[in-house]
Enzyme design. Structure first.
Site, PDB file in Angstrom:
ATOM      1  N   GLU A   1       0.831  -1.191   0.000  1.00 14.11           N
ATOM      2  CA  GLU A   1       0.000   0.000   0.000  1.00 14.11           C
ATOM      3  C   GLU A   1       0.875   1.254   0.000  1.00 14.11           C
ATOM      4  OE1 GLU A   1      -4.424   1.066   1.359  1.00 14.11           O
ATOM      5  OE2 GLU A   1      -3.442  -0.614   2.281  1.00 14.11           O
TER       6      GLU A   1
ATOM      7  N   GLU B   1      -2.150  -0.221  13.399  1.00 16.94           N
ATOM      8  CA  GLU B   1      -3.271   0.243  12.582  1.00 16.94           C
ATOM      9  C   GLU B   1      -4.608   0.025  13.298  1.00 16.94           C
ATOM     10  OE1 GLU B   1      -3.715  -1.992   8.944  1.00 16.94           O
ATOM     11  OE2 GLU B   1      -4.933  -0.404   8.029  1.00 16.94           O
TER      12      GLU B   1
END
Ligand code: BGC
Length: 908
Positions: free
Chosen positions: A499, A762
């Site tokens: 990502e 996260e």
């Protein structure tokens, strides 16, 4: 326009006029002001500035208390000799009455391409005493006219055909300089990544240059001082060219997104001592050859075969007749100068532990989840293939946990050349990892086989925070490591999986924390251009920038295009960033208006992430959309006002009021309860000033009730989390803010700390003792968003806040509650160092405060009356430079000028 907005930043200044001094203002034996830390466009001695009216800044220092600058003089000269002689042939401001030291717009002679500008500054203090000149500083202009680029883009292949190699080709050219060199500057860039060499030496210390942009819109060039690397006679220039963001894998499946193969551009400009000039640029006369970098990719990793090394590839005398001619490429992309600190190697980490997992398979623990590469040091027979794998976490059996990397292979290979110790580190890739597995070596590698080389955009660290709870200190360390590892060229979401994109939501929730930890002004100056580049014709900001996903901005993600410029203005007093981005900010608000019904964001919210990764609560996405619509509109109104665009300010302030009305009507009951009753609801509504005054205490109570009902736990995701602690504190619930901050059971900030985290996770539930790893497709262990509570450590616990943009006026009001007995913080603002240090022993409190020269601060001391307070052991009426302003419910408020103060009191 509501007077409230006009006056909110200067209330404090008015307040100081309406009270009397309680102590003498004497300043003892005055030391004059010294100007230091001279910067141009936020950078120290930058080379290659495209801004024709660059802004200058400095700080003033003195040992004297309560000092102000009353005037300054800037000299800018074309030569060092002129500057030394006091001749400002480009600009001499003369003695100019002003207390400004930041964002001073150059106002001298028009600046030409390549112009060298040498400058210095001096200040006059509040008594009119003249300070000494600063040490000299300089900047140099870049290539302002595209026509000055005579070099051509070159490539090892033609962009229309497949790349000749997925690796990084060597490019080179020999050239002759006919006379001794006076000065030489190398301008270089790439569609891809480059490393450039001159006569066997690497030029500069940039990593992954040039920084990532939308190459369809612009590419940044770098300028290097290379005089010392050249000589009269034969010389050689060489480069390695990598795929990087241009033609390698980038986030979410993008491959060769911007182009098929990288290209290089360089222009070496030499001035001989006899005054003649010479220009050597990339062109068809350059040659290329495959290099030992056999493959290179951000997600896949890098393969290097040392047997393919070509000795002296970047030096004179190489017999390069076997090399192939490069292809030249027509590229129309505009070249713009580097405007921020580059990515550099920041620090190195030695392994903390080594385990032989299975025979020949060694796992090194660097003790810290980091971002960068490994420097490998091995000795093995020629042709030995060493494999390096990376992971942030280990599986229960000690093997690398790599499931969360998704499609990012993250494997490097090194093939030895043989014959002794070999040292290598990848050039054009990076990984997010704490653990490195080495295999393929015939003998056990030594402890020094692996060194972690940490890379980051080299922003100057500005904040330090420590307190009596080591868990919070670890949290702060995790936040800083998260920022370091994710500020790689652009603000990214994560550094390890497939990502690594410039996600807007993440950037905006974290930016306030970021501005305390480091000087990110230049970093955001650059990225906000990428953000505008990604805006659709209709006005929608994109979810990620550089815009590789082409999606319309989601509430709280797209809004970064408004919130980030505003935050940079607040932190650094940077009006130009507002000027530059206001048109895009307005377009976004108009886009939101178009895509709402009755000012409710009931449609077209893109991918609509909601309160992303909230835990145990769901906040209405429509409500989030409407709340952010209101907030962005309000910030646009404030920005218009700062820029004296009064009519637009009034228009958008009215729109903000109308959205508020619609919000309250649709979502808020008459007793202040908000639809959904989530923590995110209340955090947004209070932070964004969406509620009428009478409902604020009620809403704050609902927020606290929910936290209590959850046993002192938070439930917000990305969207609400950064506002939670400040909002609780500002609404009289500081005890609850502390309870949340110090909570270490799941879910909480300290839960991950208790599990040994060295970066911010996260997810709140990235790993739990009961369930192990969660949701591998979305489980990064280095995502800074949930670390956005870092702002509160500085602004709340340490109590350092800006009372006016850029901290020219400062508010010092530490939140001191049970759970912590001391806290120390330092913050290097654009006006200089601000520091607080408090310690309590029962009810006894000491508070030390440092206020930089040329600023003033209001300091709140939690005592019942000034009589209960001393400063440096003296009663307050004898304290120098201290003025009693008022008694607040929270304590006594004083105005202090610059200096170091030591207050003591018995707390309320
Ligand atoms: C990213 C996030 C981002 C999000 C949008 C994720 O894949 O890692 O941090 O904001 O997508 O929901």
């Amino acid at each position: 326009m509501q007077p409230f907005y006009r006056w909110r930043f200067i209330l404090f200044s008015l307040a100081i006029c309406s009270v009397t001094w309680v102590g003498p203002v004497g300043r003892g034996l005055a030391a004059t002001l010294q100007c230091e830390n001279l910067r141009c466009e936020y950078l120290k001695d930058p080379l290659g500035i495209d801004e024709t009216k660059p802004r200058l800044s400095w700080i003033v220092t003195t040992s004297d208390r309560d000092q102000m600058q009353t005037a300054y003089q800037i000299l800018v000269a074309t030569t060092e000799a002129n500057l030394r002689a006091g001749v400002g042939d480009l600009w001499d401001t003369g003695k100019l009455a002003s207390d400004e030291t930041t964002q001073i717009v150059y106002g001298g002679q028009a600046l030409a391409s390549r112009e060298s500008c040498f400058w210095k500054v001096r200040s006059w203090d509040r008594d009119g005493k003249e300070g000494k000149w600063s040490a000299p500083a300089r900047w140099q202009m870049g290539l302002l006219d595209p026509g000055e680029w005579t070099a051509r883009w070159i490539s090892a292949t033609n962009s229309a055909s497949p790349p000749s190699t997925a690796g990084a080709p060597y490019l080179r050219k020999s050239f002759t300089l006919t006379a001794p060199v006076q000065r030489a500057v190398l301008y270089a860039s790439a569609l891809g990544l480059y490393e450039v060499h001159l006569n066997g030496h690497r030029v500069g210390d940039h990593i992954l240059a040039p920084d990532w942009t939308d190459y369809r819109k612009r590419v940044r060039y770098q300028a290097y001082e290379v005089t010392d690397l050249l000589k009269r006679g034969d010389n050689a220039i060489g480069a390695l060219l990598g795929n990087g963001w241009y033609s390698g894998h980038i986030g979410n499946g993008g491959y060769q997104f911007f182009g098929k193969a990288p290209a290089f551009l360089a222009q070496l400009e030499v001035t001989y001592k006899d005054g003649r000039t010479e220009r050597i640029g990339t062109d068809a006369s350059w040659k290329f050859q495959a290099s030992p970098v056999v493959s290179s990719d951000f997600m896949a990793g890098e393969d290097y075969d040392a047997r393919l090394e070509i000795k002296h590839w970047d030096e004179v005398g190489l017999f390069d007749s076997g090399w192939s001619p490069v292809a030249t490429r027509e590229e129309v992309v505009p070249l713009e100068a580097q405007v921020m600190e580059p990515v550099r190697e920041i620090v190195e980490l030695a392994p903390k532990a080594i385990t032989e997992l299975t025979p020949g398979n060694w796992v090194y623990d660097l003790g810290q989840n980091m971002v960068g590469v490994v420097r490998l040091k091995v000795a093995a027979p020629a042709g030995t293939k060493v494999t390096l794998r990376y992971a942030e976490m280990l599986n229960p059996d000690g093997t690398l946990y790599t499931t969360n990397l998704r499609k990012a292979l993250s494997v490097d290979h090194y093939v030895t050349r043989g014959g002794g110790v070999e040292i290598w580190q990848p050039r054009f890739t990076f990984h997010g990892f704490r653990y490195v597995e080495i295999s393929g070596l015939p003998k056990p590698p030594g402890t020094d086989a692996v060194t972690g080389v940490v890379i980051s955009t080299d922003t100057t660290r500005t904040g330090e925070f420590t307190c009596s709870d080591p868990r919070i200190n670890q949290l702060q360390s995790n936040i800083q490591w998260g920022q370091r590892g994710n500020y790689i060229s652009v603000p990214t979401d994560c550094p390890q999986r497939d990502e690594r994109l410039g996600w807007m939501g993440d950037a905006q929730v974290f930016i306030r924390t970021a501005t305390y930890n480091a000087d990110v002004a230049a970093f955001f100056t650059k990225w906000l251009v990428d953000v505008d580049d990604g805006q659709s014709a209709e006005g929608s900001f994109s979810d990620v920038n550089p815009n590789t996903m082409g999606r319309n901005g989601v509430p709280a993600w797209g809004d970064a295009g408004v919130i980030c410029p505003w935050s940079i203005y607040q932190a650094y007093g940077d009006k130009r960033i507002l000027e530059k981005h206001l048109p895009a900010m307005i377009k976004w608000v108009e886009y939101l208006r178009q895509h709402s019904d009755g000012l409710i964001r009931d449609r077209d919210r893109g991918n609509d992430y909601g309160d992303w990764l909230a835990i145990g609560s769901i906040t209405s996405k429509e409500l989030i959309g409407t709340a952010y619509f209101a907030y962005s509109t309000h910030l646009v109104a404030l920005a218009c006002q700062v820029l004296d665009r009064t009519a637009e300010a009034a228009k958008y302030y009215q729109l903000f009021q109308d959205i508020r009305t619609a919000f309250v009507k649709k979502y808020v009951t008459s007793d202040g309860r908000i639809e959904g009753n989530t923590q995110c609801d209340y955090a947004m509504a209070l932070k964004f000033e969406l509620l009428p005054d009478e409902l604020k205490p009620k809403a704050a109570q609902f927020l606290e009730d929910d936290i209590v009902a959850k046993g002192g736990h938070l439930s917000t995701g990305f969207v609400g989390v950064s506002y939670l602690l400040p909002v609780l504190t500002q609404n009289g619930k500081a005890d609850t803010a502390y309870r949340l901050l110090l909570q270490d059971t799941f879910p909480s900030w300290l839960f991950s700390v208790k599990q040994g985290a060295t970066t911010i996770w996260e997810r709140w539930d990235g790993w739990t003792p009961d369930k192990g790893f969660q949701s591998p497709s979305m489980n990064s262990f280095n995502h800074y968003s949930l670390g956005s509570c870092g702002e509160y450590l500085f602004s709340g616990v340490a109590g350092i806040r800006a009372a006016s943009p850029g901290f020219k006026e400062i508010m010092i009001d530490p939140v001191i509650r049970d759970g912590l007995t001391w806290a120390n913080a330092r913050f290097d603002s654009i006006h200089g160092e601000i520091a607080t240090s408090w310690k309590r022993d029962g009810r006894n409190l000491t508070l030390k405060v440092v206020v930089p020269p040329n600023t003033t601060a209001s300091v709140t001391i939690p005592a019942g009356s000034p009589a209960a307070i001393t400063e440096s052991g003296k009663p307050m009426d004898r304290a120098r430079g201290v003025l009693f302003l008022r008694q607040d419910p929270d304590g006594c408020v004083f105005r202090v000028g610059s200096g170091t103060y030591s207050f003591a009191c018995s707390m309320n």
